[in-house]
Design an enzyme around this catalytic site. Sequence first.
Site, short mmCIF file in Angstrom:
data_model
loop_
_atom_site.label_atom_id
_atom_site.label_comp_id
_atom_site.label_asym_id
_atom_site.label_seq_id
_atom_site.Cartn_x
_atom_site.Cartn_y
_atom_site.Cartn_z
N GLU A 1 37.85 27.97 37.60
CA GLU A 1 38.34 27.90 38.98
C GLU A 1 37.20 27.98 39.98
OE1 GLU A 1 41.24 31.00 39.44
OE2 GLU A 1 42.83 29.79 38.58
N GLU B 1 41.27 34.59 30.27
CA GLU B 1 41.39 34.83 31.71
C GLU B 1 40.03 34.72 32.40
OE1 GLU B 1 43.07 35.04 35.17
OE2 GLU B 1 44.36 35.28 33.43
#
Length: 163
Positions: free
Chosen positions: A74, A67
């Site tokens: 991102e 994660e």
Amino acid sequence: MNKHKGGLLRSFRFAFRGLYYAVKTQRNMRIHISMAVLVSVFGLLYRLAPLEWIALYFTITFVIVCEMLNTAVENCVDTATKEYNKHAEIAKDVAAGAVVVAALLAVVVAAFLFLDSTRLAFAFETLLSNPVYTVGVGVLTLLLLWWVSRTKQRNGKQKEDKE
């Protein structure tokens, strides 16, 4: 300014700042941590053996690391381009896919660890026979649900986490 000034402590500060950023800004990170807390409580009730705890925490760590890497990808992609780019989309999708694979692995590991009917019955009996445990786990679950669902406040407006 000397890049190496502060050395190891400075490195840890940066690392914890990154962890804080991921927890603060990423709803899915809060979901993973919440699930880790609840599964850990259940592991105590289930009386996991030491090797089972190791398997559980390696799996939890793997999901959280994936994660965090997804968040890093991102942010890098968003910094590199503000307009649509097929390669940027692919990079973000692949990083998100890695998190899905890790989460699926976590489900498989949990199934192997927790699907022994005798131990499962004992864990639920322990949980339900003691009101302190029952209320404690219930309150913990509600607090974690609140924490996961928090939205950021900016300029008086509610803003959902960017995924």
